[in-house]
Design a protein around this motif. Sequence first.
Motif, PDB file in Angstrom:
ATOM      1  N   PRO A  70      15.788  28.610  35.479  1.00 11.97           N
ATOM      2  CA  PRO A  70      16.879  29.420  36.047  1.00 11.97           C
ATOM      3  C   PRO A  70      16.947  30.858  35.501  1.00 11.97           C
ATOM      4  CG  PRO A  70      17.695  27.286  35.330  1.00 11.97           C
ATOM      5  CD  PRO A  70      16.297  27.412  34.829  1.00 11.97           C
ATOM      6  N   GLN A  71      16.265  31.101  34.389  1.00  9.36           N
ATOM      7  CA  GLN A  71      16.313  32.430  33.776  1.00  9.36           C
ATOM      8  C   GLN A  71      15.210  33.358  34.296  1.00  9.36           C
ATOM      9  OE1 GLN A  71      16.472  32.167  29.466  1.00  9.36           O
ATOM     10  NE2 GLN A  71      17.384  30.142  29.612  1.00  9.36           N
ATOM     11  N   LEU A  72      14.330  32.845  35.157  1.00 16.10           N
ATOM     12  CA  LEU A  72      13.234  33.663  35.677  1.00 16.10           C
ATOM     13  C   LEU A  72      13.785  34.801  36.538  1.00 16.10           C
ATOM     14  CD1 LEU A  72      10.660  30.864  36.444  1.00 16.10           C
ATOM     15  CD2 LEU A  72      10.378  32.722  34.802  1.00 16.10           C
ATOM     16  N   PRO A  73      13.121  35.964  36.507  1.00 17.67           N
ATOM     17  CA  PRO A  73      13.681  37.153  37.163  1.00 17.67           C
ATOM     18  C   PRO A  73      13.675  37.129  38.691  1.00 17.67           C
ATOM     19  CG  PRO A  73      11.584  37.677  36.083  1.00 17.67           C
ATOM     20  CD  PRO A  73      11.933  36.270  35.727  1.00 17.67           C
ATOM     21  N   THR A  74      12.708  36.476  39.334  1.00 19.92           N
ATOM     22  CA  THR A  74      12.668  36.513  40.801  1.00 19.92           C
ATOM     23  C   THR A  74      12.839  35.114  41.388  1.00 19.92           C
ATOM     24  OG1 THR A  74      10.282  36.199  40.966  1.00 19.92           O
ATOM     25  CG2 THR A  74      11.063  38.473  40.715  1.00 19.92           C
ATOM     26  N   ASP A  75      13.253  35.100  42.647  1.00 17.59           N
ATOM     27  CA  ASP A  75      13.437  33.815  43.342  1.00 17.59           C
ATOM     28  C   ASP A  75      12.111  33.091  43.528  1.00 17.59           C
ATOM     29  OD1 ASP A  75      16.166  34.016  43.514  1.00 17.59           O
ATOM     30  OD2 ASP A  75      16.161  34.892  45.529  1.00 17.59           O
ATOM     31  N   ASP A  76      11.058  33.853  43.803  1.00 15.22           N
ATOM     32  CA  ASP A  76       9.739  33.233  43.972  1.00 15.22           C
ATOM     33  C   ASP A  76       9.290  32.535  42.697  1.00 15.22           C
ATOM     34  OD1 ASP A  76       9.609  34.112  46.573  1.00 15.22           O
ATOM     35  OD2 ASP A  76       8.405  35.899  46.094  1.00 15.22           O
ATOM     36  N   GLN A  77       9.489  33.183  41.565  1.00 12.05           N
ATOM     37  CA  GLN A  77       9.118  32.575  40.292  1.00 12.05           C
ATOM     38  C   GLN A  77       9.973  31.335  40.017  1.00 12.05           C
ATOM     39  OE1 GLN A  77       9.625  36.013  37.759  1.00 12.05           O
ATOM     40  NE2 GLN A  77       7.392  36.330  37.616  1.00 12.05           N
ATOM     41  N   LEU A  78      11.245  31.410  40.360  1.00 18.92           N
ATOM     42  CA  LEU A  78      12.143  30.271  40.173  1.00 18.92           C
ATOM     43  C   LEU A  78      11.687  29.086  41.019  1.00 18.92           C
ATOM     44  CD1 LEU A  78      14.777  28.913  39.179  1.00 18.92           C
ATOM     45  CD2 LEU A  78      15.927  30.009  41.107  1.00 18.92           C
ATOM     46  N   LYS A  79      11.404  29.340  42.299  1.00 15.06           N
ATOM     47  CA  LYS A  79      10.951  28.265  43.184  1.00 15.06           C
ATOM     48  C   LYS A  79       9.629  27.667  42.704  1.00 15.06           C
ATOM     49  CE  LYS A  79      13.317  30.037  47.258  1.00 15.06           C
ATOM     50  NZ  LYS A  79      13.185  30.670  48.567  1.00 15.06           N
ATOM     51  N   SER A  80       8.725  28.520  42.274  1.00 15.78           N
ATOM     52  CA  SER A  80       7.438  28.058  41.758  1.00 15.78           C
ATOM     53  C   SER A  80       7.629  27.188  40.510  1.00 15.78           C
ATOM     54  CB  SER A  80       6.551  29.260  41.443  1.00 15.78           C
ATOM     55  OG  SER A  80       5.359  28.838  40.830  1.00 15.78           O
ATOM     56  N   ALA A  81       8.501  27.620  39.605  1.00 14.28           N
ATOM     57  CA  ALA A  81       8.758  26.860  38.381  1.00 14.28           C
ATOM     58  C   ALA A  81       9.413  25.513  38.695  1.00 14.28           C
ATOM     59  CB  ALA A  81       9.635  27.661  37.427  1.00 14.28           C
ATOM     60  N   LEU A  82      10.308  25.497  39.661  1.00 18.49           N
ATOM     61  CA  LEU A  82      10.958  24.240  40.033  1.00 18.49           C
ATOM     62  C   LEU A  82       9.978  23.272  40.689  1.00 18.49           C
ATOM     63  CD1 LEU A  82      14.441  25.500  41.291  1.00 18.49           C
ATOM     64  CD2 LEU A  82      13.885  24.389  39.106  1.00 18.49           C
ATOM     65  N   ARG A  83       9.058  23.802  41.511  1.00 15.74           N
ATOM     66  CA  ARG A  83       8.020  22.943  42.093  1.00 15.74           C
ATOM     67  C   ARG A  83       7.112  22.380  40.997  1.00 15.74           C
ATOM     68  NH1 ARG A  83       7.814  26.970  46.118  1.00 15.74           N
ATOM     69  NH2 ARG A  83       6.020  27.920  45.067  1.00 15.74           N
ATOM     70  N   LEU A  84       6.770  23.230  40.046  1.00 12.53           N
ATOM     71  CA  LEU A  84       5.945  22.792  38.926  1.00 12.53           C
ATOM     72  C   LEU A  84       6.671  21.727  38.111  1.00 12.53           C
ATOM     73  CD1 LEU A  84       3.353  23.163  37.255  1.00 12.53           C
ATOM     74  CD2 LEU A  84       4.587  24.925  35.954  1.00 12.53           C
ATOM     75  N   LEU A  85       7.949  21.933  37.874  1.00 11.81           N
ATOM     76  CA  LEU A  85       8.744  20.958  37.125  1.00 11.81           C
ATOM     77  C   LEU A  85       8.782  19.617  37.854  1.00 11.81           C
ATOM     78  CD1 LEU A  85      10.570  20.360  34.692  1.00 11.81           C
ATOM     79  CD2 LEU A  85      12.490  21.192  36.069  1.00 11.81           C
ATOM     80  N   ASP A  86       8.945  19.655  39.169  1.00  5.92           N
ATOM     81  CA  ASP A  86       8.939  18.412  39.944  1.00  5.92           C
ATOM     82  C   ASP A  86       7.601  17.692  39.841  1.00  5.92           C
ATOM     83  OD1 ASP A  86      11.557  18.680  40.755  1.00  5.92           O
ATOM     84  OD2 ASP A  86      11.056  19.632  42.669  1.00  5.92           O
ATOM     85  N   SER A  87       6.519  18.456  39.896  1.00  8.70           N
ATOM     86  CA  SER A  87       5.200  17.817  39.787  1.00  8.70           C
ATOM     87  C   SER A  87       4.994  17.230  38.391  1.00  8.70           C
ATOM     88  CB  SER A  87       4.088  18.804  40.134  1.00  8.70           C
ATOM     89  OG  SER A  87       3.948  19.784  39.126  1.00  8.70           O
ATOM     90  N   TRP A  88       5.473  17.929  37.355  1.00  9.36           N
ATOM     91  CA  TRP A  88       5.374  17.398  35.989  1.00  9.36           C
ATOM     92  C   TRP A  88       6.166  16.101  35.854  1.00  9.36           C
ATOM     93  CZ3 TRP A  88       6.190  21.935  31.991  1.00  9.36           C
ATOM     94  CH2 TRP A  88       5.105  22.810  32.073  1.00  9.36           C
ATOM     95  N   LYS A  89       7.374  16.117  36.411  1.00 10.45           N
ATOM     96  CA  LYS A  89       8.207  14.916  36.335  1.00 10.45           C
ATOM     97  C   LYS A  89       7.549  13.752  37.060  1.00 10.45           C
ATOM     98  CE  LYS A  89      12.699  17.094  35.675  1.00 10.45           C
ATOM     99  NZ  LYS A  89      14.035  17.351  36.226  1.00 10.45           N
ATOM    100  N   GLN A  90       6.958  14.038  38.213  1.00 17.79           N
ATOM    101  CA  GLN A  90       6.283  12.980  38.966  1.00 17.79           C
ATOM    102  C   GLN A  90       5.105  12.417  38.178  1.00 17.79           C
ATOM    103  OE1 GLN A  90       4.850  14.206  42.789  1.00 17.79           O
ATOM    104  NE2 GLN A  90       4.167  12.145  43.339  1.00 17.79           N
TER     105      GLN A  90
END
Length: 157
Positions: A70-90
């Motif tokens: 949530p602290q990332l500066p851009t929305d694209d970076q935020l979305k990318s990090a959240l997708r990465l987090l979901d893949s890590w969790k999976q």
Amino acid sequence: MDEVVEAVEKAKKEWEETYSKAQQHVKAIQDYDAKSSSSSSVSLPRLNGLAQDCLALLQSLQFQLDLLAPQLPTDDQLKSALRLLDSWKQLYHEYIFLFFLSPLIIFLINTNLCVLFGISLRASLRNANLQAKANMRKAAQQEVLLSFYFICFVLKI
């Protein structure tokens, strides 16, 4: 580069290294047998501990990315990090799922029911330990048999 972006990149790199190490430890456990225990300085409990440490670090890195995203500066970076987090969790949950339910998976494989559940068959820590125990048991049986043959041979002479 922003400090948060650097921290996320560092977490990504550490995740990849740790996940690779965890897979190596599981593979080493699968291949473990009594003969390898005498030639190697790493014991089965030590390998299990290393694998468990890797799993704990993976979970810690998930938490870290969850806080940083949530602290990332851009929305694209935020979305990318959240997708990465979901893949890590999976990946993590698949790994843990297989770790705890490996006896069920062995049953499903033996009865060809795994297709019904769509389970991806990955090396798990539990399966690796079962394989290591089987290898050690087999090596011990071979050693007893060789000892028996040697004693019989000596008694004949």
